[in-house]
Design an enzyme around this catalytic site. Structure first.
Site, short mmCIF file in Angstrom:
data_model
loop_
_atom_site.label_atom_id
_atom_site.label_comp_id
_atom_site.label_asym_id
_atom_site.label_seq_id
_atom_site.Cartn_x
_atom_site.Cartn_y
_atom_site.Cartn_z
CB VAL A 131 2.67 3.31 4.10
CG1 VAL A 131 4.13 3.11 4.51
CG2 VAL A 131 2.32 2.39 2.95
CG ASP A 178 0.12 0.70 -8.90
OD1 ASP A 178 -0.28 1.49 -9.78
OD2 ASP A 178 -0.11 0.87 -7.70
#
Length: 321
Positions: free
Chosen positions: A38, A158
């Site tokens: 990211v 997650d």
């Protein structure tokens, strides 16, 4: 249940997008994991506002873009139409042109940029840590976001502090749907999901599972907000189960699932520890909610909708947020 038909895939408009348009100016890396990197970037077409770019390197198959990638994008696009306050906003998807001899495709998913995640937020929190009212409010927002996902038959799979973003205004947003999947009842999904410390027992035991895995993860995160350290820490799946049993107690032989490779007799028999002895600063209602989320049998685990109606959230704190 969401279907990934040809019409759904076509609606993603992947072929109409290209990095050559130079919509975003990449600035710096802000995160990295098994499912992508990211970056913080500047939105050149929106007054230079910041965005988060998730870069995925996708191996192409015989049919082109794999279904797992299309699934993530489809989930993101469908979720964003609701603009839920506890789900990170999804803005765009861009990719490189596919050449006939290429085996990989680079895809960028564009999200709203939020300065910090819950992990870094807790690290910066001065002693003695998060206030009782702050823990309650962030837990409530986690549950609201997960209840929204579950109502649309989506399991995140997650949930952990690094995938929970905290805005400057103190809001919580669930991010990173790289492992999210629409679900059906009694399904069996891959066991390579959920960071180990936040992984539910049924995943550790390679059993079929559903929405309760997210509730277990929320319980782990809530406990961590109280203690500022993870509740269950291990480096292997068997050790993780042992850590869990030391707290919630080893299940009885009658509770142990049938036809699994791990034998009940291979685990030491632990008695349940009173949560009031672990979370001494918690009120009794907070401990009650934690126990209802951190329950071995997923069928006995509280749902997100019912958790939001728990007496813990009906009780007002004396301290400000």
């Amino acid at each position: 249940m969401y279907e990934y038909s040809a019409d759904t895939i076509q609606s993603l408009n992947l072929d109409s997008l290209d990095l050559g348009d130079k919509k975003y100016d990449e600035l710096c890396q802000i995160g990295c994991g098994a499912y992508g990197t990211v970056f913080k970037a500047r939105d050149l077409q929106n007054k230079g506002n910041y965005v988060a770019m998730k870069k995925l390197r996708v191996k192409l198959n015989e049919d082109g873009i794999p279904m797992s990638t299309l699934r993530e994008i489809s989930i993101l696009k469908q979720l964003d139409t609701f603009e839920h306050p506890n789900i990170v906003r999804f803005f765009d998807v861009i990719h490189q042109n596919i050449l006939s001899d290429e085996r990989y495709l680079t895809v960028y998913l564009i999200f709203e940029h939020v300065d910090q995640d819950l992990g870094s937020y807790m690290e910066k929190c001065p002693p003695p840590g998060l206030s009782a009212s702050k823990v309650k409010e962030l837990t409530r927002q986690m549950l609201k976001g997960v209840d929204f996902l579950h109502s649309h038959r989506i399991i995140h799979r997650d949930l952990k502090p690094q995938n929970l973003l905290i805005t400057r205004a103190g809001g919580l947003k669930i991010a990173d749907f790289g492992l999210a999947k629409t679900f059906d009842y009694d399904m069996m999904l891959t066991s390579v999901v959920v960071t180990l410390w936040y992984r539910a027992p049924e995943i550790l035991l390679n059993l079929g599972y559903g929405t309760p895995v997210d509730i277990w993860s929320i319980g782990c995160v809530m406990a961590e907000m109280w203690r500022l350290v993870p509740l269950f820490c291990a480096s292997t799946e068997v050790e993780q189960l042992k850590c869990i049993f030391r707290v919630i107690g080893t299940p009885s032989m009658n509770e142990w699932p049938e036809n699994i490779s791990l034998m009940w007799s291979s685990f030491e028999q632990y008695s349940k520890v009173a949560f009031s002895a672990i979370f001494m600063d918690c009120c009794s209602k907070a401990n009650s909610l934690l126990e209802s989320m951190l329950t071995f049998n997923p069928a006995d685990r509280i749902s997100a909708a019912d958790a939001l109606e728990h007496p813990y959230f009906k009780e007002k704190e004396n301290e400000p947020l």
